[in-house]
Design a protein around this motif. Structure first.
Motif, PDB file in Angstrom:
ATOM      1  N   ARG A 274      -7.385  38.465  -8.531  1.00 39.80           N
ATOM      2  CA  ARG A 274      -6.131  39.176  -8.258  1.00 39.80           C
ATOM      3  C   ARG A 274      -5.004  38.340  -8.856  1.00 39.80           C
ATOM      4  O   ARG A 274      -4.730  37.233  -8.399  1.00 39.80           O
TER       5      ARG A 274
ATOM      6  N   CYS B  77      -4.101  45.318   6.454  1.00 42.81           N
ATOM      7  CA  CYS B  77      -4.419  44.454   5.310  1.00 42.81           C
ATOM      8  C   CYS B  77      -5.146  45.286   4.258  1.00 42.81           C
ATOM      9  O   CYS B  77      -5.849  46.248   4.591  1.00 42.81           O
ATOM     10  N   GLU B  78      -4.986  44.892   3.000  1.00 47.37           N
ATOM     11  CA  GLU B  78      -5.765  45.525   1.949  1.00 47.37           C
ATOM     12  C   GLU B  78      -6.931  44.602   1.600  1.00 47.37           C
ATOM     13  O   GLU B  78      -6.736  43.397   1.410  1.00 47.37           O
TER      14      GLU B  78
ATOM     15  N   LYS C  79      -1.947  40.952   2.303  1.00 48.40           N
ATOM     16  CA  LYS C  79      -1.061  41.409   3.381  1.00 48.40           C
ATOM     17  C   LYS C  79       0.305  41.580   2.735  1.00 48.40           C
ATOM     18  O   LYS C  79       0.783  40.652   2.047  1.00 48.40           O
TER      19      LYS C  79
ATOM     20  N   ARG D 108     -11.693  48.888  -2.899  1.00 49.40           N
ATOM     21  CA  ARG D 108     -10.489  48.665  -2.097  1.00 49.40           C
ATOM     22  C   ARG D 108     -10.630  49.373  -0.760  1.00 49.40           C
ATOM     23  O   ARG D 108     -11.144  50.489  -0.683  1.00 49.40           O
TER      24      ARG D 108
ATOM     25  N   ILE E  45      -9.851  43.646  -1.017  1.00 44.25           N
ATOM     26  CA  ILE E  45     -10.297  43.830  -2.401  1.00 44.25           C
ATOM     27  C   ILE E  45     -11.665  43.184  -2.511  1.00 44.25           C
ATOM     28  O   ILE E  45     -11.798  41.959  -2.350  1.00 44.25           O
TER      29      ILE E  45
ATOM     30  N   SER F  62      -8.925  49.232   3.634  1.00 46.53           N
ATOM     31  CA  SER F  62      -7.841  48.710   4.470  1.00 46.53           C
ATOM     32  C   SER F  62      -8.396  48.351   5.843  1.00 46.53           C
ATOM     33  O   SER F  62      -9.381  48.931   6.299  1.00 46.53           O
ATOM     34  N   TYR F  63      -7.762  47.397   6.457  1.00 50.07           N
ATOM     35  CA  TYR F  63      -8.146  47.001   7.817  1.00 50.07           C
ATOM     36  C   TYR F  63      -6.914  46.451   8.530  1.00 50.07           C
ATOM     37  O   TYR F  63      -6.360  45.446   8.095  1.00 50.07           O
TER      38      TYR F  63
END
Ligand code: DON
Length: 570
Positions: free
Chosen positions: A94, A276-277, A460, A270, A279, A272-273
């Motif tokens: 990233r 948060c994302e 985040k 990808r 990757i 989400s939780y």
């Protein structure tokens, strides 16, 4: 497989040190911290020379991907248990400008491979053939993957980044306590290969702690790679040496297989939780899908309120794990050969459907192969790096077992992988990690074998929060899950999150594995009353190398106390 559980300094992990007979300090000049903090670049790897190599690249102005390439090459020299040229891996990147990538340099089955290639005449799996020596090797992916990562996201010449590894191979490194212990533990598997003894044996026995490990052939192989890039490994002298070794020792990889190998840049997975994302690595890793599936299943529960280590918490974790691993066995394989229903598996709707069969009061039925929606058309080592600019790399590479196939490629100086065992050699028959599979992960020519490696970056507010991953076979995914939950749900600082004891369930075999101190006696009793059964003895569950980027910009790198290695700040 998880080798002898390891620690690298006093007090880091008393119960593991007992197995080794006590701690021995790393050489003074090398990073020797399990936790490092800084505001510029940070590096954490499973071996101190490699950490230092990565830090030096950052000090010299390289970015996180440059450092990752140099670290991976250094690990191929200093951590032969798992670091490699002859294996494969995954790198999740990233960049600070928002670009994300999932680089797949997983090994591939040779062109002559077929579904029944490891079956004996009576239909049973020939475990030795699929796990040991040249016959177990897939086509290596690491050199091509590192070259691709550098070309796409790095900034320095390969020759400069390979130089430290070449120097370490040529001048030699003193064997540390971990390598000495691993050589001893794997003595039987290694000593049958003359090419391996020529490098790792002295006076008829494995190198001892403090003896010098010199790898001249490996230095020459690295030099050819440094000069020629991928072509300097998959062609020319190195390719000749590999093909000749394979032919002489019952291997399947040919010069044509080597010429044909190409890494793949894939769209990262990808999800989400809790804001948060995530990757993650898509197939042929099962890591990203299984991690997202477990997170989706767990998201509606107030895990913090249940309490870390409580029977209710461990029960829910286990129920989520069982479902994700059942799907792993049924649906996951190389997406270039099998229509993996990725979107279905990682969708929140699918998790809602699956959750309906979960019970909070007892073990519930997991229906293997529950359809996750429509088909779409279609000894491992982890290191984490964040540079001063905020570029982040999570990279896991492997030759599968500790020292891979156990056999060094004669003349080229690197250990062959035994990654073919990550295929399902026969439907329903467990591999060395006890993992089962079927058609999705059946052997086929040029196919990539399914992996559990889970290099992961958590964002985040659009910025990296966590960069993490681990070795540990099938236990990798649940180790990553628990560190993530420890930070996001339980509010632990990263060191506490990595140290906290872990549990693991992979659906088959049908029992809960656990680390020492993970299950208090009354918790175990309550879980048993809910229908859980347990592995015979505690075991290490993954060895996580992680970085957290805190709200004020400070970076914290943590090396798992279950592992050797070191964290360092620039
Ligand atoms: O790719 C995989 O899932 C396995 N080859 C990983 C093996 C592993 O983690 C062994 N390490 N302890």
């Amino acid at each position: 497989m998880i080798g002898p559980a390891r620690c690298s300094a006093p007090g880091r992990c008393a119960w593991l040190l007992l197995l080794l007979g006590g701690p021995i300090a790393a050489p003074a000049a090398l990073p020797n911290d399990m936790v490092a903090r800084g505001r510029a670049g940070v590096v954490v790897t499973a071996e101190p020379h490699a950490t230092e190599v990565g830090l030096q690249v950052l000090r010299d102005g390289g970015n996180a991907v440059d450092a990752a390439v140099a670290v991976a090459l250094a690990l191929a020299v200093t951590h032969p248990q798992a670091g490699n040229l002859g294996g494969g891996g995954f790198m999740v990147v990233r960049m600070a400008d928002g670009r994300c990538s999932a680089l797949d340099f997983r090994e591939k089955a040779p062109g002559s491979a077929h579904q029944d290639m490891y079956l004996r005449a009576d239909g049973t799996v020939d475990t030795d053939k699929v796990q040991s020596g040249a016959s177990a090797a897939g086509v290596p992916g690491s050199p091509a993957g590192l070259a691709l990562a550098l070309q796409k996201y790095g900034s320095k010449p390969l020759r400069e980044l390979a130089a430290p590894a070449i120097r370490l191979a040529r001048t030699g490194i003193p064997v540390d306590q971990f390598l000495a212990a691993s050589l001893q533990a794997e003595r039987k598997a290694l000593e049958r290969f003359e090419s391996t003894r020529a490098i790792f044996w002295r006076d008829g026995k494995p190198l001892q702690q403090g003896e010098l490990l010199v790898q001249a052939d490996l230095a020459a192989t690295l030099e050819r790679f440094a000069d020629g890039g991928a072509a300097g490994f998959y062609g020319g002298r190195t390719a000749e040496l590999i093909a000749a070794h394979m032919q002489q020792h019952g291997g399947f990889v040919t010069a044509q297989d080597l010429q044909g190998y190409a890494p793949v840049e894939r769209e990262p997975l990808r999800g989400s939780y809790r804001g948060c994302e995530i990757i993650g690595m898509p197939p042929p890793s099962s890591g990203g899908i299984a991690l997202l599936e477990m997170l989706n299943l767990l998201e509606p529960y107030d895990l913090r309120a249940l309490g870390f280590g409580s029977s209710q918490y461990i029960h829910l974790l286990t129920e989520a794990m069982r479902r994700a691993y059942a799907d792993r066995a049924r649906w996951l394989g190389d997406p270039d050969h099998y229509a993996v229903p990725v979107a279905g598996l990682v969708g929140k709707e699918y998790a809602n459907k699956l959750r309906a069969s979960m019970r909070t009061d007892r073990v519930s039925e997991v229906a293997p192969g529950l359809p996750p929606g429509a088909h779409e058309s279609d000894d491992t080592t982890h290191f984490s790096i964040v540079d001063a600019a905020g570029n982040a790399v999570a990279c896991t590479t492997t030759i599968n077992s500790t020292f891979g196939a156990g056999e060094v490629c004669a003349g080229a100086g690197f250990l062959l992988n035994n990654e073919m065992d990550d295929f399902s050699a026969k439907p329903g028959v467990p591999n060395q990690f006890g993992l089962v599979g079927g058609r999705a992960n059946a052997i086929a020519k040029d196919k990539r074998m399914l992996s559990s490696m889970t290099p992961t970056i958590v964002l985040k507010d659009g910025k990296p929060l966590l960069v993490l991953g681990a070795p540990g076979g099938g236990r990798i995914i649940t180790a990553v899950l628990q560190v993530l939950l420890n930070v996001v749900d339980h509010g632990m600082d990263l060191e506490t999150a990595v140290r906290a004891p872990r549990v693991h369930h992979q659906w088959q075999p049908p029992w809960l594995s656990y680390e020492p101190l993970a299950l208090a006696p009354e918790v175990r009793d309550r879980l048993a009353a809910m229908g859980h059964t347990f592995a015979d003895a505690p075991m290490a569950i993954g060895r996580v190398q992680a970085i957290a980027v805190l709200g004020d910009g400070e970076r914290v790198a943590v090396c798992d106390h279950r592992s050797g290695g070191a964290a360092g700040a620039q």
